[in-house]
Design an enzyme around this catalytic site. Structure first.
Site, PDB file in Angstrom:
ATOM      1  CG  ASN A  49      92.091  -4.178  60.916  1.00 19.92           C
ATOM      2  OD1 ASN A  49      92.767  -5.065  61.435  1.00 19.92           O
ATOM      3  ND2 ASN A  49      91.825  -3.022  61.508  1.00 19.92           N
TER       4      ASN A  49
ATOM      5  CE  LYS B  97      88.632  -3.542  63.353  1.00 18.99           C
ATOM      6  NZ  LYS B  97      87.555  -2.650  63.834  1.00 18.99           N
TER       7      LYS B  97
ATOM      8  CG  HIS C 287      92.431   0.823  63.560  1.00 14.15           C
ATOM      9  ND1 HIS C 287      91.494   0.840  64.576  1.00 14.15           N
ATOM     10  CD2 HIS C 287      91.799   0.364  62.459  1.00 14.15           C
ATOM     11  CE1 HIS C 287      90.341   0.393  64.098  1.00 14.15           C
ATOM     12  NE2 HIS C 287      90.501   0.098  62.815  1.00 14.15           N
TER      13      HIS C 287
ATOM     14  CD  GLU D 164      89.353  -1.253  66.627  1.00 17.28           C
ATOM     15  OE1 GLU D 164      90.220  -2.085  66.309  1.00 17.28           O
ATOM     16  OE2 GLU D 164      88.219  -1.243  66.119  1.00 17.28           O
TER      17      GLU D 164
ATOM     18  CD  GLU E 152      89.171   2.171  59.608  1.00 16.54           C
ATOM     19  OE1 GLU E 152      88.699   1.194  59.016  1.00 16.54           O
ATOM     20  OE2 GLU E 152      89.842   2.067  60.650  1.00 16.54           O
TER      21      GLU E 152
ATOM     22  N   GLY F  55      82.479  -0.968  63.805  1.00 22.45           N
ATOM     23  CA  GLY F  55      81.923  -2.063  64.599  1.00 22.45           C
ATOM     24  C   GLY F  55      80.541  -1.785  65.157  1.00 22.45           C
TER      25      GLY F  55
ATOM     26  CB  SER G  27      79.519  -0.460  59.628  1.00 21.02           C
ATOM     27  OG  SER G  27      79.668  -0.462  61.041  1.00 21.02           O
TER      28      SER G  27
HETATM   29  P1  13P Z   1      84.143  -2.746  61.019  1.00 22.06           P
HETATM   30  O1  13P Z   1      84.127  -3.052  59.545  1.00 22.06           O
HETATM   31  O2  13P Z   1      84.000  -3.947  61.873  1.00 22.06           O
HETATM   32  O3  13P Z   1      83.232  -1.620  61.353  1.00 22.06           O
HETATM   33  O4  13P Z   1      85.649  -2.209  61.337  1.00 22.06           O
HETATM   34  C1  13P Z   1      86.193  -1.226  60.542  1.00 22.06           C
HETATM   35  C2  13P Z   1      87.622  -1.072  60.874  1.00 22.06           C
HETATM   36  O5  13P Z   1      87.972  -0.637  61.949  1.00 22.06           O
HETATM   37  C3  13P Z   1      88.610  -1.510  59.882  1.00 22.06           C
HETATM   38  O6  13P Z   1      89.898  -1.117  60.233  1.00 22.06           O
END
Ligand code: 13P
Length: 251
Positions: free
Chosen positions: A9, A11, A95, A97, A167, A173, A213
Protein backbone atom coordinates in the site's frame (compact mmCIF):
# COMPACT_ATOMS: atom_id res chain seq x y z
CA UNK A 1 -3.91 -24.20 0.19
CA UNK A 2 -4.36 -20.42 0.47
CA UNK A 3 -1.92 -18.70 -1.87
CA UNK A 4 0.01 -16.04 0.08
CA UNK A 5 -0.68 -12.46 -0.95
CA UNK A 6 1.97 -9.79 -0.42
CA UNK A 7 0.49 -6.36 -0.95
CA UNK A 8 2.17 -2.96 -1.01
CA UNK A 9 0.00 0.00 0.00
CA UNK A 10 1.90 3.01 -1.27
CA UNK A 11 -0.48 5.42 0.51
CA UNK A 12 -0.02 9.08 -0.56
CA UNK A 13 3.48 8.58 -1.92
CA UNK A 14 5.15 8.74 -5.35
CA UNK A 15 4.43 10.90 -8.38
CA UNK A 16 3.60 9.16 -11.64
CA UNK A 17 7.29 9.10 -12.62
CA UNK A 18 8.35 7.81 -9.19
CA UNK A 19 5.67 5.13 -9.33
CA UNK A 20 6.94 3.99 -12.72
CA UNK A 21 10.48 3.79 -11.39
CA UNK A 22 9.41 1.87 -8.27
CA UNK A 23 7.38 -0.67 -10.20
CA UNK A 24 10.27 -1.26 -12.61
CA UNK A 25 12.60 -1.88 -9.68
CA UNK A 26 10.05 -4.23 -8.13
CA UNK A 27 9.76 -6.29 -11.31
CA UNK A 28 13.54 -6.47 -11.50
CA UNK A 29 14.00 -7.53 -7.91
CA UNK A 30 10.98 -9.79 -7.39
CA UNK A 31 10.81 -11.46 -10.78
CA UNK A 32 8.10 -14.01 -11.58
CA UNK A 33 6.36 -15.82 -8.69
CA UNK A 34 3.72 -18.49 -9.23
CA UNK A 35 3.54 -19.61 -5.63
CA UNK A 36 2.45 -16.26 -4.20
CA UNK A 37 0.47 -13.23 -5.32
CA UNK A 38 2.16 -9.82 -5.46
CA UNK A 39 0.00 -6.69 -5.40
CA UNK A 40 0.72 -2.97 -5.47
CA UNK A 41 -1.64 -0.11 -4.62
CA UNK A 42 -0.37 3.20 -6.03
CA UNK A 43 -2.27 6.52 -5.97
CA UNK A 44 -5.10 7.09 -8.47
CA UNK A 45 -3.09 9.19 -10.97
CA UNK A 46 -0.46 6.45 -11.32
CA UNK A 47 -2.83 3.49 -11.73
CA UNK A 48 -3.07 3.35 -15.50
CA UNK A 49 0.65 3.70 -16.07
CA UNK A 50 1.51 1.18 -13.37
CA UNK A 51 -1.01 -1.22 -14.97
CA UNK A 52 0.93 -0.90 -18.22
CA UNK A 53 4.25 -1.46 -16.46
CA UNK A 54 2.85 -4.60 -14.83
CA UNK A 55 1.79 -6.23 -18.09
CA UNK A 56 3.11 -9.78 -18.25
CA UNK A 57 4.29 -9.75 -14.63
CA UNK A 58 1.27 -11.49 -13.14
CA UNK A 59 1.25 -8.96 -10.30
CA UNK A 60 -2.04 -7.53 -9.13
CA UNK A 61 -3.06 -3.88 -9.00
CA UNK A 62 -5.29 -2.21 -6.43
CA UNK A 63 -6.66 1.25 -5.80
CA UNK A 64 -6.51 2.56 -2.23
CA UNK A 65 -10.21 3.49 -2.01
CA UNK A 66 -13.32 4.02 -4.15
CA UNK A 67 -16.67 5.74 -3.98
CA UNK A 68 -19.83 3.63 -4.13
CA UNK A 69 -21.71 5.55 -6.83
CA UNK A 70 -20.72 4.74 -10.42
CA UNK A 71 -20.59 8.31 -11.74
CA UNK A 72 -22.12 11.73 -11.22
CA UNK A 73 -21.75 14.92 -9.23
CA UNK A 74 -19.39 13.72 -6.50
CA UNK A 75 -16.43 16.05 -6.86
CA UNK A 76 -13.14 14.48 -5.93
CA UNK A 77 -14.35 10.89 -5.85
CA UNK A 78 -13.35 7.92 -8.04
CA UNK A 79 -15.69 5.02 -8.78
CA UNK A 80 -15.43 1.26 -9.17
CA UNK A 81 -15.86 1.26 -12.97
CA UNK A 82 -13.08 3.85 -13.28
CA UNK A 83 -10.73 1.82 -11.14
CA UNK A 84 -11.52 -1.38 -13.00
CA UNK A 85 -10.97 0.37 -16.34
CA UNK A 86 -7.58 1.61 -15.12
CA UNK A 87 -6.52 -2.04 -14.74
CA UNK A 88 -7.22 -2.79 -11.07
CA UNK A 89 -8.31 -6.21 -9.90
CA UNK A 90 -8.60 -5.13 -6.24
CA UNK A 91 -9.37 -2.13 -4.07
CA UNK A 92 -8.46 -1.40 -0.46
CA UNK A 93 -11.49 -0.42 1.63
CA UNK A 94 -11.77 0.89 5.18
CA UNK A 95 -8.09 1.45 5.86
CA UNK A 96 -7.67 2.82 9.38
CA UNK A 97 -6.26 6.06 7.98
CA UNK A 98 -9.53 6.56 6.12
CA UNK A 99 -11.51 5.70 9.25
CA UNK A 100 -9.35 8.08 11.32
CA UNK A 101 -8.98 11.08 9.01
CA UNK A 102 -11.79 10.84 6.45
CA UNK A 103 -14.83 9.75 8.39
CA UNK A 104 -15.04 6.18 7.07
CA UNK A 105 -17.59 4.18 9.04
CA UNK A 106 -18.84 0.60 9.01
CA UNK A 107 -21.71 1.80 6.83
CA UNK A 108 -19.48 3.44 4.20
CA UNK A 109 -17.16 0.42 4.23
CA UNK A 110 -20.16 -1.78 3.53
CA UNK A 111 -21.39 0.40 0.65
CA UNK A 112 -17.91 0.51 -0.88
CA UNK A 113 -17.47 -3.25 -0.52
CA UNK A 114 -20.76 -3.90 -2.28
CA UNK A 115 -19.88 -1.47 -5.04
CA UNK A 116 -16.47 -3.09 -5.56
CA UNK A 117 -18.05 -6.54 -5.81
CA UNK A 118 -20.64 -5.25 -8.30
CA UNK A 119 -17.81 -4.11 -10.55
CA UNK A 120 -15.78 -7.29 -10.32
CA UNK A 121 -13.16 -5.84 -8.00
CA UNK A 122 -11.76 -7.83 -5.09
CA UNK A 123 -12.25 -5.74 -1.94
CA UNK A 124 -9.42 -5.77 0.59
CA UNK A 125 -11.39 -4.86 3.71
CA UNK A 126 -9.25 -3.52 6.55
CA UNK A 127 -10.04 -3.78 10.25
CA UNK A 128 -8.01 -3.02 13.36
CA UNK A 129 -8.19 -1.78 16.93
CA UNK A 130 -6.56 1.28 18.46
CA UNK A 131 -4.10 1.06 21.35
CA UNK A 132 -6.79 2.23 23.81
CA UNK A 133 -9.16 -0.46 22.60
CA UNK A 134 -6.48 -3.14 22.95
CA UNK A 135 -5.50 -1.99 26.43
CA UNK A 136 -9.16 -2.00 27.46
CA UNK A 137 -9.41 -5.63 26.37
CA UNK A 138 -11.81 -4.76 23.55
CA UNK A 139 -9.76 -5.98 20.58
CA UNK A 140 -11.87 -8.94 19.52
CA UNK A 141 -15.15 -7.07 20.05
CA UNK A 142 -13.93 -4.16 17.90
CA UNK A 143 -12.74 -6.49 15.16
CA UNK A 144 -16.01 -8.39 15.20
CA UNK A 145 -18.01 -5.17 14.90
CA UNK A 146 -15.87 -3.97 11.98
CA UNK A 147 -16.00 -7.30 10.12
CA UNK A 148 -19.75 -7.67 10.64
CA UNK A 149 -20.30 -4.06 9.58
CA UNK A 150 -18.17 -4.28 6.46
CA UNK A 151 -19.64 -7.60 5.33
CA UNK A 152 -23.23 -6.71 6.16
CA UNK A 153 -25.69 -8.14 3.66
CA UNK A 154 -23.14 -10.20 1.70
CA UNK A 155 -23.75 -13.83 0.77
CA UNK A 156 -21.18 -16.62 0.99
CA UNK A 157 -20.18 -16.33 -2.66
CA UNK A 158 -19.48 -12.62 -2.23
CA UNK A 159 -17.60 -13.11 1.03
CA UNK A 160 -15.50 -15.64 -0.85
CA UNK A 161 -14.28 -12.88 -3.15
CA UNK A 162 -12.98 -10.73 -0.31
CA UNK A 163 -9.55 -10.35 1.18
CA UNK A 164 -9.52 -9.22 4.81
CA UNK A 165 -6.65 -7.30 6.38
CA UNK A 166 -6.02 -7.06 10.09
CA UNK A 167 -4.08 -3.89 10.78
CA UNK A 168 -3.81 -2.89 14.44
CA UNK A 169 -3.79 0.91 14.39
CA UNK A 170 -1.01 1.06 16.99
CA UNK A 171 1.27 -0.96 14.70
CA UNK A 172 0.82 1.15 11.55
CA UNK A 173 3.82 3.28 10.72
CA UNK A 174 5.10 3.04 14.28
CA UNK A 175 7.71 0.31 13.93
CA UNK A 176 5.76 -1.56 16.63
CA UNK A 177 4.72 -4.85 15.09
CA UNK A 178 2.12 -7.14 16.63
CA UNK A 179 3.73 -10.31 17.94
CA UNK A 180 2.95 -13.35 15.81
CA UNK A 181 0.79 -14.62 18.70
CA UNK A 182 -1.19 -11.37 18.95
CA UNK A 183 -1.77 -11.34 15.20
CA UNK A 184 -2.64 -15.03 15.03
CA UNK A 185 -5.23 -14.67 17.80
CA UNK A 186 -7.09 -12.01 15.83
CA UNK A 187 -6.69 -13.77 12.47
CA UNK A 188 -8.13 -16.99 13.89
CA UNK A 189 -11.04 -15.01 15.37
CA UNK A 190 -11.69 -13.35 12.00
CA UNK A 191 -11.66 -16.73 10.25
CA UNK A 192 -14.11 -18.07 12.81
CA UNK A 193 -16.37 -15.11 12.18
CA UNK A 194 -16.20 -15.61 8.40
CA UNK A 195 -17.27 -19.22 8.98
CA UNK A 196 -20.30 -17.94 10.88
CA UNK A 197 -21.19 -15.23 8.35
CA UNK A 198 -20.58 -17.51 5.33
CA UNK A 199 -19.56 -21.14 5.86
CA UNK A 200 -16.51 -23.27 6.73
CA UNK A 201 -15.35 -23.70 3.14
CA UNK A 202 -15.43 -19.95 2.52
CA UNK A 203 -13.55 -19.31 5.77
CA UNK A 204 -10.92 -21.88 4.79
CA UNK A 205 -10.22 -20.19 1.46
CA UNK A 206 -10.48 -16.57 2.67
CA UNK A 207 -7.14 -14.78 2.75
CA UNK A 208 -6.48 -12.70 5.85
CA UNK A 209 -3.50 -10.35 5.63
CA UNK A 210 -1.59 -8.81 8.51
CA UNK A 211 -0.53 -5.16 8.27
CA UNK A 212 1.41 -2.91 10.63
CA UNK A 213 5.17 -2.40 10.44
CA UNK A 214 5.82 -5.51 8.36
CA UNK A 215 9.52 -5.48 7.46
CA UNK A 216 12.07 -7.88 5.97
CA UNK A 217 13.16 -8.91 9.47
CA UNK A 218 9.72 -9.82 10.85
CA UNK A 219 7.82 -11.16 7.85
CA UNK A 220 9.08 -14.74 8.19
CA UNK A 221 7.79 -15.28 11.73
CA UNK A 222 4.47 -13.62 10.96
CA UNK A 223 3.98 -15.78 7.87
CA UNK A 224 4.70 -18.90 9.94
CA UNK A 225 1.35 -18.49 11.72
CA UNK A 226 -1.37 -20.72 10.32
CA UNK A 227 -4.00 -18.02 9.83
CA UNK A 228 -1.74 -15.27 8.45
CA UNK A 229 -2.03 -15.53 4.68
CA UNK A 230 -0.07 -12.50 3.63
CA UNK A 231 0.92 -8.97 4.43
CA UNK A 232 -0.35 -5.48 3.70
CA UNK A 233 2.79 -3.39 3.76
CA UNK A 234 3.07 0.39 3.97
CA UNK A 235 6.49 1.97 4.51
CA UNK A 236 8.58 -1.02 3.48
CA UNK A 237 6.67 -1.38 0.20
CA UNK A 238 8.23 1.87 -1.03
CA UNK A 239 11.73 0.39 -0.97
CA UNK A 240 12.10 -2.16 -3.74
CA UNK A 241 14.72 -4.25 -1.94
CA UNK A 242 12.65 -4.42 1.25
CA UNK A 243 9.43 -5.31 -0.52
CA UNK A 244 11.23 -7.90 -2.64
CA UNK A 245 12.55 -9.52 0.54
CA UNK A 246 9.05 -9.46 2.05
CA UNK A 247 7.66 -11.14 -1.06
CA UNK A 248 10.43 -13.74 -0.77
CA UNK A 249 9.44 -14.58 2.84
CA UNK A 250 10.21 -18.06 4.11
CA UNK A 251 8.00 -19.67 6.68
P1 13P B 1 3.29 0.33 7.69
O1 13P B 1 3.79 -0.94 7.04
O2 13P B 1 4.00 1.54 7.22
O3 13P B 1 3.19 0.18 9.16
O4 13P B 1 1.77 0.52 7.16
C1 13P B 1 0.89 -0.54 7.23
C2 13P B 1 -0.34 -0.19 6.49
O5 13P B 1 -1.09 0.67 6.88
C3 13P B 1 -0.61 -0.90 5.23
O6 13P B 1 -1.89 -0.64 4.75
Amino acid sequence: MRKPLLAGNWKMNCTIAESQELVRQLRDQIGARDDRDVLVAPTYPALALVAKELEGSGYLLAAQDLYWEDSGAYTGEVSGPMIAAAGCSHVIIGHSERRQYFGETEETVSKKTQSALRHGLGPIVCVGETLDQREAGDTLAVIERQVRGGLDGLGSEEIGRLVLAYEPVWAIGTGKVATPEQAEEVHAAIRGLVAKLADDATAEQCRILYGGSVKPDNVDVLMSEPDIDGALVGGASLKAADFARIVAFQS
